[in-house]
Structures are given as C-alpha cells and as structure tokens.
Design a protein around this motif. Structure first.
Motif, PDB file in Angstrom:
ATOM      1  N   UNK A  62      -2.412   3.128  54.462  1.00  0.00           N
ATOM      2  CA  UNK A  62      -1.078   3.736  54.399  1.00  0.00           C
ATOM      3  C   UNK A  62      -0.772   4.326  53.025  1.00  0.00           C
ATOM      4  N   UNK A  63      -1.394   3.812  51.961  1.00  0.00           N
ATOM      5  CA  UNK A  63      -1.122   4.347  50.626  1.00  0.00           C
ATOM      6  C   UNK A  63      -1.991   5.561  50.323  1.00  0.00           C
ATOM      7  N   UNK A  64      -3.274   5.487  50.611  1.00  0.00           N
ATOM      8  CA  UNK A  64      -4.168   6.597  50.298  1.00  0.00           C
ATOM      9  C   UNK A  64      -3.963   7.797  51.213  1.00  0.00           C
ATOM     10  N   UNK A  65      -3.498   7.561  52.436  1.00  0.00           N
ATOM     11  CA  UNK A  65      -3.392   8.641  53.414  1.00  0.00           C
ATOM     12  C   UNK A  65      -2.131   9.482  53.259  1.00  0.00           C
ATOM     13  N   UNK A  66      -1.333   9.225  52.207  1.00  0.00           N
ATOM     14  CA  UNK A  66      -0.119  10.017  52.014  1.00  0.00           C
ATOM     15  C   UNK A  66      -0.425  11.461  51.634  1.00  0.00           C
ATOM     16  N   UNK A  67      -1.624  11.745  51.152  1.00  0.00           N
ATOM     17  CA  UNK A  67      -1.945  13.115  50.745  1.00  0.00           C
ATOM     18  C   UNK A  67      -2.009  14.037  51.961  1.00  0.00           C
ATOM     19  N   UNK A  68      -1.390  15.201  51.836  1.00  0.00           N
ATOM     20  CA  UNK A  68      -1.336  16.159  52.940  1.00  0.00           C
ATOM     21  C   UNK A  68      -2.728  16.610  53.359  1.00  0.00           C
ATOM     22  N   UNK A  69      -3.619  16.781  52.393  1.00  0.00           N
ATOM     23  CA  UNK A  69      -4.962  17.256  52.702  1.00  0.00           C
ATOM     24  C   UNK A  69      -5.720  16.320  53.613  1.00  0.00           C
ATOM     25  N   UNK A  70      -5.473  15.014  53.502  1.00  0.00           N
ATOM     26  CA  UNK A  70      -6.144  14.068  54.378  1.00  0.00           C
ATOM     27  C   UNK A  70      -5.740  14.261  55.826  1.00  0.00           C
ATOM     28  N   UNK A  71      -4.439  14.478  56.060  1.00  0.00           N
ATOM     29  CA  UNK A  71      -3.974  14.748  57.423  1.00  0.00           C
ATOM     30  C   UNK A  71      -4.592  16.023  57.969  1.00  0.00           C
ATOM     31  N   UNK A  72      -4.678  17.073  57.159  1.00  0.00           N
ATOM     32  CA  UNK A  72      -5.255  18.331  57.628  1.00  0.00           C
ATOM     33  C   UNK A  72      -6.726  18.179  58.002  1.00  0.00           C
ATOM     34  N   UNK A  73      -7.484  17.431  57.216  1.00  0.00           N
ATOM     35  CA  UNK A  73      -8.897  17.213  57.556  1.00  0.00           C
ATOM     36  C   UNK A  73      -9.029  16.467  58.879  1.00  0.00           C
ATOM     37  N   UNK A  74      -8.197  15.452  59.084  1.00  0.00           N
ATOM     38  CA  UNK A  74      -8.245  14.723  60.354  1.00  0.00           C
ATOM     39  C   UNK A  74      -7.882  15.633  61.523  1.00  0.00           C
ATOM     40  N   UNK A  75      -6.858  16.452  61.330  1.00  0.00           N
ATOM     41  CA  UNK A  75      -6.446  17.354  62.406  1.00  0.00           C
ATOM     42  C   UNK A  75      -7.522  18.385  62.709  1.00  0.00           C
ATOM     43  N   UNK A  76      -8.255  18.836  61.701  1.00  0.00           N
ATOM     44  CA  UNK A  76      -9.381  19.746  61.956  1.00  0.00           C
ATOM     45  C   UNK A  76     -10.440  19.062  62.813  1.00  0.00           C
ATOM     46  N   UNK A  77     -10.763  17.823  62.471  1.00  0.00           N
ATOM     47  CA  UNK A  77     -11.751  17.080  63.244  1.00  0.00           C
ATOM     48  C   UNK A  77     -11.314  16.948  64.701  1.00  0.00           C
ATOM     49  N   UNK A  78     -10.034  16.645  64.922  1.00  0.00           N
ATOM     50  CA  UNK A  78      -9.529  16.426  66.282  1.00  0.00           C
ATOM     51  C   UNK A  78      -9.372  17.734  67.049  1.00  0.00           C
ATOM     52  N   UNK A  79      -8.702  18.705  66.438  1.00  0.00           N
ATOM     53  CA  UNK A  79      -8.251  19.887  67.164  1.00  0.00           C
ATOM     54  C   UNK A  79      -9.275  21.019  67.197  1.00  0.00           C
ATOM     55  N   UNK A  80     -10.239  21.016  66.287  1.00  0.00           N
ATOM     56  CA  UNK A  80     -11.212  22.109  66.251  1.00  0.00           C
ATOM     57  C   UNK A  80     -12.651  21.652  66.423  1.00  0.00           C
ATOM     58  N   UNK A  81     -12.969  20.433  65.982  1.00  0.00           N
ATOM     59  CA  UNK A  81     -14.368  20.002  65.958  1.00  0.00           C
ATOM     60  C   UNK A  81     -14.682  18.894  66.952  1.00  0.00           C
ATOM     61  N   UNK A  82     -13.739  18.534  67.841  1.00  0.00           N
ATOM     62  CA  UNK A  82     -14.057  17.667  68.973  1.00  0.00           C
ATOM     63  C   UNK A  82     -14.145  16.191  68.713  1.00  0.00           C
TER      64      UNK A  82
END
Length: 524
Positions: free
Chosen positions: A367-387
């Motif tokens: 919960x502390x390290x994941x506050x960075x916006x870039x981390x959310x974007x990388x996860x969303x790329x994995x989910x929404x574009x890379x399967x």
C-alpha cells in the motif's frame, strides 16, 4: 433447451442467469476461476468436451426461472414460471449470493454500519429489492443512459455548479474550428505537467490515518445503496471490494505530482459517490436535470468538490498510448494511437470512449510503494493490453506477493523494461483535475513506446481485455481522422481530458511521426 456446443458466450450467459460471480461459478463447476474469466474474454471459444458436459449438467440442474433468464439473455423467448415461484426463487437466489459472495458480504456489512442497522438488516432489504427488480427495465434504462452525450452531461453540470472561482475552472479546448468542454475542474498550474512517472516527480505518498466517514447516511442515500446492490445481483455486474487510494491532499508544483492518499474500500465508493452519474443520466433522460438529491447530499457545490479530506475522493490514472511504427503498408513512420470503447460490465465510463490503459488508482500488494501513478499504469498495461489476467483483481483474490515482479511480467512488458525508462518506454503525467460527475480525481498521462522494434515484435499480441467492447487504432499522421475522433460525442469526460492533453504533449515529442490537430486549452 439444449446448447450444442457451448461457447464462451453461452457459458457466460448461464453464469449470469445463475447470478454467480466468477469464483462461485467456477466452484459450482469444479474448475479454475481463470477458465471462467477466459469465457468472458473469448466469447467464440468452444470449451473441451469434458467442460461441455459440466455445463450441460449445470443447465439441467438449473431452476425454471434460471432457464428463463438464460433464454432471455440469448435473445430467445423464455418460458416464464408463475409469479409466486419466480419471486420465491429470486429471493432464494439473492440470499444465496448475499451469503456466499465475500465482496457482496463486505458491502452489506458496510451498509449496516453506515445505516446504524442491526447486522443482517441490509441483507434482508437487498433480497426483498431483488424480487422486484425488472431486468428488462434495467436494460432499457441502460440504453436510454447510453443516448446521453458527454456534451449534455457537461452542460448540465456547468449549469448546476456555475463557473469556477479562485483559479478553478472546467477544462475545455479548441482544435481546428471545433471545441470541446468537459466536467473536469482544474487549474492552470495543474496542466501540461510533463512529469516523468516512476521518478522523483511521481510523488504521491501514503497517509495511513483512518477515514472518518459520516456516522450514518440519510434515507435517500441508503435507499439508493440498497437498490444498487439489488441491481448488481440482477445484472451480474462485477463488484470486487479491493482497497482504493482516496486523495486527501494534492499539490502540483514544478511539473511534479505530489500529495497524500489514504485507503478506502471499493464498496464505499460503489455505494456512494459512484451513484451520482446514474442519477444525473436518469434525470437527463427525463428531459432535464431537475432535482438531484444524491448530488445535493454528497457534492452540493464546488467547495465540496475541492475539499478533498472531507469526503471520499477516489479516482484513477489513464493514459493516451502511442506506439512507434516503422514505415509500412500504413504509410510513413508514425505512432499508433489506441482508443477503447468501454464494456457495459465496467463500473466507470460504461459504454463510453476512453484512452487505454485506464484504471482506478489502487494498491496491488504494497500500500505504501504502490502510491506512485506509474505503478498503476504498468499494471493496467499488463491487464488491458498484454493479457495478464492474474494482475486483474476483479477476477479473483490477489495472492502473489509481487504481481509485477520481473519473473511474472508478460513478454512485451519484460522487453520494454529491459532498458531504463525513457529509452524504450516513456511515461508522463500530463495534468490533474477533479471530475464533477462523481468527484473523482483524474491523472491524465501519456505512454509512448519509442522503439519501433516493439511493434514488429509484439504488435500482434496487443489485445484489449474484458473491460473494452472494442479497440480502435489511429495513425498520428491522419489529421482528419484524429480531428473526428476528438469530436466524437461518445467520449467520457476524463477520456476526453486525457486525449486532449496527450495530443498536446505528443505534438512536442513526436517530430516527423506526428501531424496532430493543434489543441489549445482554456478554463471556463
């Protein structure tokens, strides 16, 4: 009625008719949750013969009411059982899921607590509502809501709140001989940030102090929350109670993102602030905004919108994605722009146009390290574009200690991150604003894949997940089509905000690869 053969579409329809979550449907069939998720993602898939038999058995054991719902979902004429039987079975089915689904259970517990009710009261109230929910009526309502344009929503909210003061204004822009307005409340210093993500400028931090929500909701808010849960059961909408980041303070200075976030459960958002958009759309379908009692309760004026720590301010990160392509059949070297039309099964921007990736800002494991916006974007790329379905917490519980560990990354993401950020992959935040629709915070961003070798290697692997009903692609050299895209009435407000800001920044970065419509913003 026999189904021969079963497909991903018909299997998903049976699950919806049974009103079971992915987890409960998988448990009933004795299979893995990922298999059920794959049926949603690949409707034309034909399961193996042993799976066909399991689905046959589940259908044969289903009640007459479930079979009637199943036939209706497939566009066939259902054989409807007597009303008394239907009501009894509806209540029984509702009680079953209300008792078995931990996420619904969390919503009921939250509702009992904030209503001041005895434990179990909300379960009984929701079960009673389910028996009276008209599914066809809900679908008709969804179709009517879908006919309300982004421009109509914007005009209604500008009329409701009036002009911004003290440096605030709603974001609008001009491109060519056209203009576009949004419901995003922002400030001049919050725009054109060009703030690199996953760097020092990506500076949201965690404030772990508990959120002091109102002790008890009023009757209007409680009735709307109960109705929302009943409709969730009837429509099979995914409600997963994962933690969300809620914005407490914000500061955007010197092209950097800063501020503090706390933690709130998703059910709090789903049963409160997320109801405001539906209320507004229903009012507009009836000829005008009129009175909006939930909005009057939660967000009555602009001061309530900007006082973040006095309310629940959830939100998200969304990015215009541009992928470098070499010269080819499409023409000269350019960037490929991806735009999604959102699925009818998502909570946010339902059936609207949006950039991709797009997601709620929330922690994955830390919960502390994941506050960075870039981390959310990388996860969303994995989910929404890379399967990557094992990152998506809407498909099951999160059990991995680090779902974004290098050893778990998809092949495209691993290749992008083999080099330091900025060489193959650029990520920047382009602005910040507060969306008047539900009070959400929005961080529009830009993702640029600079190395055109990526498209040659992995272009064929890019595919939207269940959150999108379709994926559109555009060349950054096609000015006319891009102008038409910006003028499309189907945009969500935050999506339009992100694409306009993304075009402004990409015009500075793209060189000979771009011929974008010139975008100039202003505050209203």
């Amino acid at each position: 009625m026999a189904v021969d053969p079963w497909t991903g579409r018909t299997a998903s329809a049976l699950q919806k008719a049974l009103r079971l979550s992915n987890e409960l449907f998988a448990e009933q069939l004795g299979i893995g949750v990922r298999t059920v998720a794959s049926w949603h993602q690949k409707p034309d898939l034909k399961p193996k013969s042993e799976m066909q038999q399991l689905l046959d058995t589940a259908y044969e054991r289903a009640s007459a009411t479930v079979r009637a719902r199943f036939a209706e979902l497939l566009g066939q004429t259902p054989v409807v059982p007597p009303d008394a039987e239907a009501d009894d079975e509806a209540r029984a089915a509702a009680e079953l899921r209300l008792s078995a689904d931990p996420h619904i259970g969390a919503a009921l517990e939250w509702l009992d607590s904030h209503a001041g009710w005895e434990p179990g009261t909300s379960r009984r109230k929701v079960a009673a509502k389910v028996a009276n929910v008209d599914v066809r009526g809900l679908r008709d309502r969804g179709a009517r809501r879908g006919q309300i344009s982004q421009a109509q929503v914007t005009r209604a909210l500008l009329d409701y709140y009036g002009r911004g003061e003290n440096g605030y204004g709603t974001y609008s822009a001009k491109f060519g001989d056209q203009d576009a307005a949004t419901t995003v409340l922002t400030r001049g210093e919050w725009l054109d940030l060009a703030a690199p993500l996953l760097a020092r400028s990506d500076g949201l931090t965690l404030d772990p102090a508990p959120f002091e929500a109102p002790a008890a909701l009023d009757d209007r808010a409680l009735d709307a929350a109960v109705q929302r849960l009943a409709e969730t059961l009837e429509l099979g909408t995914r409600l997963v109670n994962m933690p969300l980041y809620r914005l407490r303070t914000t500061g955007v200075v010197n092209s950097a993102v800063s501020g503090t976030v706390g933690i709130a459960p998703f059910v709090h958002y789903a049963l409160t602030m997320d109801l405001l958009e539906g209320e507004l759309l229903d009012a507009l379908t009836n000829g005008g905004a009129g009175r909006l009692p939930l909005r009057e309760y939660y967000l009555p004026h602009l001061e309530a919108v900007t006082q973040l720590d006095g309310r629940l301010c959830a939100g998200g990160v969304l990015a215009l994605c541009a992928i470098a392509r070499p010269p080819g059949l499409h023409g000269d070297a350019d960037y490929l722009i991806l735009v999604q039309q959102r699925s009818g099964n998502v909570v946010n921007a339902n059936r609207q146009l949006a950039v991709i990736p797009k997601g709620f800002h929330q922690p994955a494991a830390d919960v502390r390290a994941d506050t960075r916006l870039g981390g959310t974007l990388l996860r969303e790329m994995e989910e929404e574009l890379f399967g990557r379905d094992d990152v998506d917490n809407t498909l099951g519980d999160q059990r991995a200690a680090d779902p974004m560990h290098p050893s778990r990354l998809s092949e495209p993401m691993r290749w992008l991150l083999e080099r330091p950020l900025g060489e193959r992959l650029r990520m920047e935040c382009t602005g910040f604003g507060l969306n008047l629709v539900s009070g959400n915070y929005e961080f529009p961003s830009l993702i640029v894949i600079e190395d055109e070798e990526f498209w040659l290697r992995f272009g064929g692997q890019i595919e939207a997940n269940w959150e999108a009903s379709n994926l559109r692609r555009y060349s950054t050299l096609d000015t006319d089509l891009l102008s038409d895209l910006l003028a499309d009435v189907a945009w969500s407000n935050e999506g339009l905000f992100a694409v306009l800001q993304g075009f402004r920044r990409l015009a500075d970065l793209g060189g000979h690869r771009v011929n974008l419509p010139a975008v100039e913003w202003e505050l209203t």
